[in-house]
Design a protein around this motif. Sequence first.
Motif, PDB file in Angstrom:
ATOM      1  N   ALA A 193      -5.808 -30.421  10.680  1.00 29.37           N
ATOM      2  CA  ALA A 193      -5.824 -31.233  11.895  1.00 29.37           C
ATOM      3  C   ALA A 193      -5.870 -30.355  13.143  1.00 29.37           C
ATOM      4  CB  ALA A 193      -4.595 -32.146  11.923  1.00 29.37           C
ATOM      5  N   LEU A 194      -5.157 -29.230  13.113  1.00 37.39           N
ATOM      6  CA  LEU A 194      -5.155 -28.317  14.257  1.00 37.39           C
ATOM      7  C   LEU A 194      -6.537 -27.713  14.471  1.00 37.39           C
ATOM      8  CD1 LEU A 194      -3.730 -26.826  16.501  1.00 37.39           C
ATOM      9  CD2 LEU A 194      -2.913 -25.154  14.806  1.00 37.39           C
ATOM     10  N   VAL A 195      -7.200 -27.312  13.384  1.00 37.82           N
ATOM     11  CA  VAL A 195      -8.561 -26.776  13.510  1.00 37.82           C
ATOM     12  C   VAL A 195      -9.486 -27.836  14.102  1.00 37.82           C
ATOM     13  CG1 VAL A 195     -10.571 -25.940  12.251  1.00 37.82           C
ATOM     14  CG2 VAL A 195      -8.297 -25.110  11.639  1.00 37.82           C
ATOM     15  N   ASN A 196      -9.373 -29.055  13.605  1.00 38.69           N
ATOM     16  CA  ASN A 196     -10.231 -30.137  14.114  1.00 38.69           C
ATOM     17  C   ASN A 196      -9.939 -30.441  15.575  1.00 38.69           C
ATOM     18  OD1 ASN A 196     -11.494 -30.384  11.633  1.00 38.69           O
ATOM     19  ND2 ASN A 196     -10.123 -31.996  10.909  1.00 38.69           N
ATOM     20  N   LEU A 197      -8.678 -30.290  15.991  1.00 43.15           N
ATOM     21  CA  LEU A 197      -8.318 -30.481  17.398  1.00 43.15           C
ATOM     22  C   LEU A 197      -8.965 -29.405  18.269  1.00 43.15           C
ATOM     23  CD1 LEU A 197      -6.550 -31.514  19.792  1.00 43.15           C
ATOM     24  CD2 LEU A 197      -4.757 -29.975  18.956  1.00 43.15           C
ATOM     25  N   VAL A 198      -8.785 -28.161  17.879  1.00 41.65           N
ATOM     26  CA  VAL A 198      -9.305 -27.046  18.676  1.00 41.65           C
ATOM     27  C   VAL A 198     -10.826 -27.077  18.746  1.00 41.65           C
ATOM     28  CG1 VAL A 198      -9.513 -24.525  18.768  1.00 41.65           C
ATOM     29  CG2 VAL A 198      -7.300 -25.577  18.234  1.00 41.65           C
ATOM     30  N   CYS A 199     -11.453 -27.467  17.660  1.00 37.18           N
ATOM     31  CA  CYS A 199     -12.916 -27.407  17.568  1.00 37.18           C
ATOM     32  C   CYS A 199     -13.594 -28.749  17.804  1.00 37.18           C
ATOM     33  CB  CYS A 199     -13.309 -26.865  16.193  1.00 37.18           C
ATOM     34  SG  CYS A 199     -12.642 -25.213  15.855  1.00 37.18           S
ATOM     35  N   ALA A 200     -12.864 -29.691  18.385  1.00 31.68           N
ATOM     36  CA  ALA A 200     -13.396 -31.044  18.543  1.00 31.68           C
ATOM     37  C   ALA A 200     -14.677 -31.072  19.373  1.00 31.68           C
ATOM     38  CB  ALA A 200     -12.340 -31.945  19.178  1.00 31.68           C
ATOM     39  N   THR A 201     -14.749 -30.252  20.403  1.00 27.23           N
ATOM     40  CA  THR A 201     -15.931 -30.263  21.266  1.00 27.23           C
ATOM     41  C   THR A 201     -16.794 -29.019  21.098  1.00 27.23           C
ATOM     42  OG1 THR A 201     -14.610 -29.320  23.074  1.00 27.23           O
ATOM     43  CG2 THR A 201     -14.822 -31.714  22.996  1.00 27.23           C
ATOM     44  N   ASP A 202     -16.149 -27.895  20.744  1.00 27.41           N
ATOM     45  CA  ASP A 202     -16.912 -26.649  20.634  1.00 27.41           C
ATOM     46  C   ASP A 202     -16.180 -25.711  19.682  1.00 27.41           C
ATOM     47  OD1 ASP A 202     -18.316 -24.305  20.888  1.00 27.41           O
ATOM     48  OD2 ASP A 202     -18.180 -24.183  23.071  1.00 27.41           O
ATOM     49  N   ALA A 203     -16.738 -25.499  18.483  1.00 30.25           N
ATOM     50  CA  ALA A 203     -16.082 -24.668  17.476  1.00 30.25           C
ATOM     51  C   ALA A 203     -15.878 -23.237  17.945  1.00 30.25           C
ATOM     52  CB  ALA A 203     -16.892 -24.682  16.187  1.00 30.25           C
ATOM     53  N   SER A 204     -16.679 -22.797  18.890  1.00 31.12           N
ATOM     54  CA  SER A 204     -16.557 -21.410  19.346  1.00 31.12           C
ATOM     55  C   SER A 204     -15.271 -21.182  20.135  1.00 31.12           C
ATOM     56  CB  SER A 204     -17.766 -21.035  20.213  1.00 31.12           C
ATOM     57  OG  SER A 204     -17.759 -21.739  21.439  1.00 31.12           O
ATOM     58  N   GLU A 205     -14.613 -22.249  20.573  1.00 34.44           N
ATOM     59  CA  GLU A 205     -13.372 -22.083  21.338  1.00 34.44           C
ATOM     60  C   GLU A 205     -12.279 -21.398  20.517  1.00 34.44           C
ATOM     61  OE1 GLU A 205     -13.857 -25.806  24.469  1.00 34.44           O
ATOM     62  OE2 GLU A 205     -12.213 -25.809  23.026  1.00 34.44           O
ATOM     63  N   GLN A 206     -12.339 -21.530  19.191  1.00 34.15           N
ATOM     64  CA  GLN A 206     -11.324 -20.878  18.369  1.00 34.15           C
ATOM     65  C   GLN A 206     -11.473 -19.360  18.376  1.00 34.15           C
ATOM     66  OE1 GLN A 206     -11.581 -21.895  14.144  1.00 34.15           O
ATOM     67  NE2 GLN A 206     -13.817 -21.978  14.267  1.00 34.15           N
ATOM     68  N   ASN A 207     -12.618 -18.873  18.812  1.00 37.38           N
ATOM     69  CA  ASN A 207     -12.825 -17.427  18.860  1.00 37.38           C
ATOM     70  C   ASN A 207     -11.952 -16.744  19.913  1.00 37.38           C
ATOM     71  OD1 ASN A 207     -14.779 -17.671  16.873  1.00 37.38           O
ATOM     72  ND2 ASN A 207     -16.447 -17.885  18.351  1.00 37.38           N
ATOM     73  N   TYR A 208     -11.370 -17.537  20.810  1.00 36.13           N
ATOM     74  CA  TYR A 208     -10.485 -16.980  21.833  1.00 36.13           C
ATOM     75  C   TYR A 208      -9.034 -16.939  21.366  1.00 36.13           C
ATOM     76  CZ  TYR A 208     -14.534 -17.859  24.794  1.00 36.13           C
ATOM     77  OH  TYR A 208     -15.812 -17.866  25.317  1.00 36.13           O
ATOM     78  N   ALA A 209      -8.767 -17.502  20.193  1.00 31.30           N
ATOM     79  CA  ALA A 209      -7.399 -17.611  19.702  1.00 31.30           C
ATOM     80  C   ALA A 209      -6.884 -16.279  19.180  1.00 31.30           C
ATOM     81  CB  ALA A 209      -7.320 -18.662  18.594  1.00 31.30           C
ATOM     82  N   GLY A 210      -5.573 -16.135  19.208  1.00 30.35           N
ATOM     83  CA  GLY A 210      -4.936 -14.929  18.696  1.00 30.35           C
ATOM     84  C   GLY A 210      -4.348 -15.144  17.322  1.00 30.35           C
ATOM     85  N   GLY A 211      -3.341 -14.327  16.985  1.00 31.62           N
ATOM     86  CA  GLY A 211      -2.758 -14.352  15.653  1.00 31.62           C
ATOM     87  C   GLY A 211      -2.058 -15.642  15.304  1.00 31.62           C
ATOM     88  N   GLY A 212      -1.484 -16.309  16.296  1.00 27.18           N
ATOM     89  CA  GLY A 212      -0.772 -17.555  16.017  1.00 27.18           C
ATOM     90  C   GLY A 212      -1.684 -18.607  15.419  1.00 27.18           C
ATOM     91  N   TYR A 213      -2.850 -18.772  16.004  1.00 26.37           N
ATOM     92  CA  TYR A 213      -3.825 -19.742  15.490  1.00 26.37           C
ATOM     93  C   TYR A 213      -4.313 -19.307  14.107  1.00 26.37           C
ATOM     94  CZ  TYR A 213      -8.214 -22.370  15.110  1.00 26.37           C
ATOM     95  OH  TYR A 213      -9.240 -23.167  14.674  1.00 26.37           O
TER      96      TYR A 213
END
Length: 287
Positions: A193-213
């Motif tokens: 669910a967290l992945v789907n939340l972060v990537c809801a509009t643009d999957a590339s946004e997760q590329n800015y995440a750090g170790g926590g994500y």
Amino acid sequence: MSLGRVAIFGPGLIGGSLALALKAGGSTAQIRVWARRSETLEDLRKLGFEHVSQSIKEIASETDLAIICTPVTHIREMGDELLKALPGTAVVTDAGSTKLAIVEKLGAIFGKRFVGSHPMAGSEHSGLSAARSDLFQNSVCLITPQQDADAEAIRVVEALWKAVGCRITKIGAADHDRLMARISHVPHITASALVNLVCATDASEQNYAGGGYRDTTRVASGSPDLWTEILMDNSHEVSDAIKILIAELEDVLGALKRQDATALHTILKKAKTVRDLYVGNQADYDV
């Protein structure tokens, strides 16, 4: 104790790692492996396993201990076929991450010689290519014997998992499924669910995440086919656990709406205090 002739049905991550661990640990057991695909048999031979076959009858006919390591729904489906092929004295166990339905079905088929088990080890990766000989080292294996299970059968199953590095804990099948819903199944759903939340509009946004994500969402990379089966097989307990999680999130949402820093701090402090007591295996795992 000697395990004799050990038959592994389903050499994926768990079954393959079990075979490798027994081999690497110098076990005197004769390791026999059944696989559906001929390509998997070739890979097993390259790893040094001689007694491999696509024939259940061939692998099962001379077996002292059978371990069913297929996906959870297939574990139950294999029971009737294995009953026809296994010697009447063979001990039977499984490695499924749900237990109640499996114990009820296979217990009815094999009687006192069936003892359910679930090694708490794994990975977000799947298949024989992901198997490794040290997968079970320092892990817990949950044993779920029936009330009338044969004492010797229990000892054999415990000896198997101890031989590959597991610590043993006994638990009832229903309690096992309730526990798994909370420490494994709902965490997997939450990660997805967290992945789907972060990537809801643009999957590339997760590329800015750090170790926590990365750490929080690692298990979301697990096989959707495998996890659909697990979640459906434990749907009642998973549904109850989701309701509790929603209530926890509602408490957080309420504190934010009220701008109640004290309530929010209490929620976070409670989680930190309890989490800091966690003494589980800190290596990567996915149960």
